[in-house]
Motif scaffolding. Structure first.
Motif, PDB file in Angstrom:
ATOM      1  N   LEU A 543       0.858  -1.180   0.000  1.00  0.00           N
ATOM      2  CA  LEU A 543       0.000   0.000   0.000  1.00  0.00           C
ATOM      3  C   LEU A 543       0.899   1.237   0.000  1.00  0.00           C
ATOM      4  O   LEU A 543       1.783   1.369   0.849  1.00  0.00           O
ATOM      5  N   LEU A 544       0.685   2.122  -0.964  1.00  0.00           N
ATOM      6  CA  LEU A 544       1.431   3.377  -1.038  1.00  0.00           C
ATOM      7  C   LEU A 544       0.587   4.477  -0.401  1.00  0.00           C
ATOM      8  O   LEU A 544      -0.548   4.727  -0.836  1.00  0.00           O
ATOM      9  N   GLN A 558       4.143   7.920  -8.601  1.00  0.00           N
ATOM     10  CA  GLN A 558       4.130   7.359  -9.951  1.00  0.00           C
ATOM     11  C   GLN A 558       5.375   6.511 -10.204  1.00  0.00           C
ATOM     12  O   GLN A 558       5.305   5.440 -10.800  1.00  0.00           O
ATOM     13  N   ARG A 559       6.523   6.981  -9.717  1.00  0.00           N
ATOM     14  CA  ARG A 559       7.764   6.235  -9.937  1.00  0.00           C
ATOM     15  C   ARG A 559       7.755   4.921  -9.144  1.00  0.00           C
ATOM     16  O   ARG A 559       8.136   3.864  -9.654  1.00  0.00           O
ATOM     17  N   LEU A 560       7.317   4.988  -7.897  1.00  0.00           N
ATOM     18  CA  LEU A 560       7.236   3.772  -7.072  1.00  0.00           C
ATOM     19  C   LEU A 560       6.278   2.753  -7.684  1.00  0.00           C
ATOM     20  O   LEU A 560       6.593   1.559  -7.779  1.00  0.00           O
ATOM     21  N   THR A 561       5.106   3.249  -8.081  1.00  0.00           N
ATOM     22  CA  THR A 561       4.108   2.358  -8.685  1.00  0.00           C
ATOM     23  C   THR A 561       4.665   1.681  -9.925  1.00  0.00           C
ATOM     24  O   THR A 561       4.516   0.470 -10.122  1.00  0.00           O
ATOM     25  N   SER A 562       5.327   2.461 -10.775  1.00  0.00           N
ATOM     26  CA  SER A 562       5.877   1.929 -12.018  1.00  0.00           C
ATOM     27  C   SER A 562       6.934   0.863 -11.741  1.00  0.00           C
ATOM     28  O   SER A 562       6.944  -0.207 -12.363  1.00  0.00           O
ATOM     29  N   LYS A 563       7.835   1.133 -10.793  1.00  0.00           N
ATOM     30  CA  LYS A 563       8.899   0.172 -10.492  1.00  0.00           C
ATOM     31  C   LYS A 563       8.341  -1.107  -9.870  1.00  0.00           C
ATOM     32  O   LYS A 563       8.807  -2.215 -10.168  1.00  0.00           O
ATOM     33  N   LEU A 564       7.360  -0.969  -8.996  1.00  0.00           N
ATOM     34  CA  LEU A 564       6.745  -2.150  -8.378  1.00  0.00           C
ATOM     35  C   LEU A 564       6.024  -3.000  -9.419  1.00  0.00           C
ATOM     36  O   LEU A 564       6.115  -4.233  -9.403  1.00  0.00           O
ATOM     37  N   ARG A 565       5.317  -2.348 -10.334  1.00  0.00           N
ATOM     38  CA  ARG A 565       4.610  -3.094 -11.374  1.00  0.00           C
ATOM     39  C   ARG A 565       5.586  -3.846 -12.265  1.00  0.00           C
ATOM     40  O   ARG A 565       5.342  -4.991 -12.642  1.00  0.00           O
ATOM     41  N   ARG A 566       6.699  -3.172 -12.627  1.00  0.00           N
ATOM     42  CA  ARG A 566       7.692  -3.832 -13.480  1.00  0.00           C
ATOM     43  C   ARG A 566       8.301  -5.047 -12.774  1.00  0.00           C
ATOM     44  O   ARG A 566       8.699  -6.014 -13.414  1.00  0.00           O
ATOM     45  N   ALA A 567       8.357  -4.983 -11.447  1.00  0.00           N
ATOM     46  CA  ALA A 567       8.879  -6.112 -10.667  1.00  0.00           C
ATOM     47  C   ALA A 567       7.812  -7.181 -10.424  1.00  0.00           C
ATOM     48  O   ALA A 567       8.088  -8.203  -9.786  1.00  0.00           O
ATOM     49  N   GLY A 568       6.589  -6.936 -10.937  1.00  0.00           N
ATOM     50  CA  GLY A 568       5.501  -7.906 -10.775  1.00  0.00           C
ATOM     51  C   GLY A 568       4.903  -7.904  -9.387  1.00  0.00           C
ATOM     52  O   GLY A 568       4.340  -8.916  -8.952  1.00  0.00           O
ATOM     53  N   ILE A 569       4.997  -6.774  -8.678  1.00  0.00           N
ATOM     54  CA  ILE A 569       4.505  -6.677  -7.304  1.00  0.00           C
ATOM     55  C   ILE A 569       3.240  -5.817  -7.287  1.00  0.00           C
ATOM     56  O   ILE A 569       3.280  -4.630  -7.619  1.00  0.00           O
ATOM     57  N   ASN A 571       0.315  -3.460  -6.174  1.00  0.00           N
ATOM     58  CA  ASN A 571       0.289  -2.354  -5.217  1.00  0.00           C
ATOM     59  C   ASN A 571      -0.883  -1.439  -5.532  1.00  0.00           C
ATOM     60  O   ASN A 571      -1.441  -1.485  -6.626  1.00  0.00           O
ATOM     61  N   ARG A 572      -1.240  -0.644  -4.579  1.00  0.00           N
ATOM     62  CA  ARG A 572      -2.278   0.357  -4.806  1.00  0.00           C
ATOM     63  C   ARG A 572      -1.982   1.588  -3.955  1.00  0.00           C
ATOM     64  O   ARG A 572      -1.292   1.496  -2.926  1.00  0.00           O
ATOM     65  N   VAL A 573      -2.510   2.718  -4.388  1.00  0.00           N
ATOM     66  CA  VAL A 573      -2.311   3.994  -3.696  1.00  0.00           C
ATOM     67  C   VAL A 573      -3.584   4.345  -2.933  1.00  0.00           C
ATOM     68  O   VAL A 573      -4.688   4.230  -3.478  1.00  0.00           O
ATOM     69  N   ASP A 574      -3.443   4.726  -1.679  1.00  0.00           N
ATOM     70  CA  ASP A 574      -4.574   5.247  -0.903  1.00  0.00           C
ATOM     71  C   ASP A 574      -4.245   6.690  -0.527  1.00  0.00           C
ATOM     72  O   ASP A 574      -3.495   6.959   0.410  1.00  0.00           O
ATOM     73  N   ASP A 575      -4.783   7.630  -1.330  1.00  0.00           N
ATOM     74  CA  ASP A 575      -4.535   9.052  -1.071  1.00  0.00           C
ATOM     75  C   ASP A 575      -5.782   9.749  -0.562  1.00  0.00           C
ATOM     76  O   ASP A 575      -5.988  10.943  -0.776  1.00  0.00           O
TER      77      ASP A 575
END
Length: 656
Positions: A543-544, A558-569, A571-575
């Protein structure tokens, strides 16, 4: 309701847990706006993800680790296939009917519920503590007469407990006798019931527009694997042993679906068929790797004595003493336990129960169930059966297909045997249309009988052979039609039908039982539950959480989300505008194991805090270090304690 405690010692409140999983859309009744259909459920986003992650880990643990051949066979199965396998005649449960109301009950479940209810009344009469399922009790008050608080004789209590321990071993007649003996009636109306009758559990359909090919929705994935055996053997370059695996939907028309996902009419199965040479005691080349695995075993003799006491034993000793029939069966029992523990099952709530004689499937030589303890009691989640050579044999006999293994013998085998020779020129005219039937009966004669008939033929000049369906059932053959001689035959090729060890996993049952095992609540916030899924199977891994909606946080997110997705992990953002503590608490209910907080310090130096769901402890480090820690945790390479030892702890940010 069985008493189930969480890892913090709390008693599991099933109504609160089921409210959580439905509110957070793990699963929900199908067709609910139309009133729903009993025994059918839909999975929501977290449920789909959890199921997919369990299946993915199953594939890695079994298919990849054991080098299995995965197949995906059709769900529609012709009648003839399931007639041959025995499912049309034998795949049934016992049901009894109330002749006045037409209501149907599954006989063993009815006996179980009534006797358990009486034992509960006995406990109340004795002033003992009784755990109450409030949801079930509320339904009972609407539909069922109150449980009578009656003290039972000690002998009756012992008798009831013995019946309950052996409930899976009773056939239809025996269940009928129990219903009569204990005066069991319709719990809602107190009306008498008709004797139990068998009800086939398969959904029937027809294949094609003319409806002239009857079929069924498959009750298991196994038959499709057996029918492709010869092609799989060829694909495997004729090498034995080998295993096939299949993951897919199966269907059973349950008499009385109950207990949510634990007894449904459509469900996901993951099944393995391990084909093994029956000679040599069904050894397994990797048994040494698991022989010291400690297991909780409940054998059939203990159950038949009226007890459910388990014995702690290594699988090596269980095989050595003959409690578990062979190494291959024992190997898979140990591997099943390893898998269940890997996905988060509580070992203290896991046992392996051996099937009793009447309970055994029609094809099984030995069978053990991996059972998980839940608030509904002990639930069978994995069956591991030695199906012997049953399935391949019956399909081979029916179709003539060569569902066998043929291998060159290292040394030619010389066999002395009695051989029967028929004079075909005289044989055909003599028996005419019955000649093939008579010939088949002669060819089927055992070696012992051939030896005896050879002596009869020598002494009397004729023999008598039993031939079903011809004349009086006996056929006389004179020595001008038949001769029987002892000869030597040299066999260079060995032909045999493999035996099959079958682990069969009910994914929905495992999923629900696991949810109960990992559920708990924090002492300071019992209203909110926590689902402690291991990171490897958690629906969402990270959870971000931005400290606020400040514009400077967006590029970092955006950068964290992109890197996590590329790693196959995942994730979701709760803002949202809720506090960080509330945002984390909402996602603790979804089982999200990790949280990354983005704050103003992150904007300055690209460092982030990483929060652990279960301990709520945090560490702070650079972006690369945090992402590496997340990957290590998700892959199972490190634990949270490992991360805490190498990354600095952070206490400045309020996470609750």
């Amino acid at each position: 309701m069985a008493t189930l405690t969480t890892k913090t010692g709390q008693t599991v409140d099933r109504s609160s847990l089921e409210s959580l999983v439905r509110r957070r859309l793990f699963f929900t009744p199908s067709f609910e706006i139309y009133g729903g259909v009993s025994g059918l459920y839909d999975y929501g986003p977290p449920g789909c993800s959890l199921q997919a992650n369990i299946v993915d880990l199953w594939r890695k643990h079994f298919v990849l680790e054991e080098d299995m051949l995965e197949v995906d066979t059709t769900m529609l199965t012709p009648h003839e296939v399931l007639k041959t396998s025995g499912h049309v005649d034998k795949f049934a449960d016992w049901m009894c009917k109330d002749p006045k109301t037409g209501e149907i009950f599954r006989a063993d479940h009815l006996v179980e519920e009534v006797l358990e209810s009486r034992l509960k009344g006995d406990k109340e009469a004795r002033g003992q503590k009784v755990v109450v399922d409030e949801e079930k009790e509320a339904k009972k008050k609407k539909k069922v007469k109150e449980t009578k608080v009656v003290k039972l004789d000690d002998a009756v209590v012992a008798e009831y407990e013995e019946v309950l321990a052996k409930i899976d071993n009773y056939d239809g007649d025996e269940l009928g006798q129990l219903i009569t003996k204990y005066d069991i009636k319709n719990p809602k109306t107190d009306g008498p019931l008709l004797p139990p009758v068998a009800f086939n559990l398969m959904f029937q359909t027809s294949i094609g527009p003319s409806s002239n090919m009857p079929g069924y929705l498959r009750p298991e994935t196994a038959q499709g694997q057996f029918l492709t055996f010869q092609k799989l053997l060829e694909f495997n370059q004729q090498q034995m042993p080998f295993a096939s695996a299949s993951i897919g939907k199966s269907f059973r028309n349950e008499i009385s679906p109950r207990a949510g996902l634990l007894r449904v009419r459509e469900f996901l199965m993951a099944e393995i068929e391990h084909f093994v040479d029956p000679e040599g005691g069904k050894k397994h080349p990797r048994f040494e790797e698991v022989k010291d695995t400690e297991m909780s075993l409940l054998n059939r003799d203990v159950q038949l004595s009226g007890s459910t006491k388990t014995e702690q034993m290594t699988i090596g000793k269980a095989v050595e003493t003959g409690l578990v029939d062979n190494e291959t069966l024992g190997y898979f029992l140990a591997r099943i336990q390893q898998f269940l523990l890997k996905i988060g099952v509580d070992k203290s709530k896991l046992r392996f129960r051996q099937h009793m004689a009447n309970e055994m499937a029609h094809y099984a030589a030995d069978c053990w169930d991996a059972e998980l303890h839940t608030s509904y009691g002990w639930i069978e989640c994995v069956g591991c059966a030695d199906r012997s050579a049953y399935d391949l044999t019956v399909h081979k006999n029916k179709t003539g297909a060569p569902l066998v293994v043929r291998e060159t013998r290292p040394e030619p085998l010389r066999i002395e045997e009695w051989q029967v020779n028929l004079d075909k020129k005289k044989f055909g005219p003599r028996f005419k249309k019955d000649s093939k039937t008579v010939e088949a009966a002669v060819e089927a004669l055992s070696q012992e009988l051939r030896e005896k008939l050879a002596l009869d033929l020598q002494q009397n000049g004729k023999i008598e052979v039993d031939v079903e369906g011809v004349g009086s059932g006996k056929v006389e053959l004179e020595k001008d039609l038949v001769s029987i001689e002892k000869r030597e035959r040299v066999e260079h090729i060995r032909e045999y039908t493999p035996n099959v060890i079958e682990p069969s996993f009910g994914i929905g049952r495992i999923l629900y039982s696991l949810i109960e095992h990992v559920y708990w609540s924090r002492p300071d916030d019992e209203a909110r539950g926590v689902l402690s899924f291991p990171p490897v199977i958690a629906p969402t891994k990270v959870l971000l959480v931005p400290l606020s909606n400040h514009a400077s946080f967006r590029p970092l997110l955006q950068r964290l989300t992109s890197k996590l997705r590329r790693a196959g992990i995942s994730n979701r953002v709760d803002d949202s505008s809720a506090s960080i503590g509330k945002r984390y608490a909402r996602n603790d209910e979804l089982g999200t194991p990790l949280g990354i907080t983005v704050d103003f310090q992150s904007v300055k130096d690209q460092t982030y805090t990483l929060r652990d769901r279960d301990t709520t402890k945090q560490v702070r480090a650079s972006e690369d270090e945090i992402l590496q820690a997340v990957k290590s945790l998700v892959d199972g390479d490190e634990t949270w304690e490992d991360i805490r030892k190498r990354l600095p702890e952070f206490t400045g940010q309020e996470a609750e």
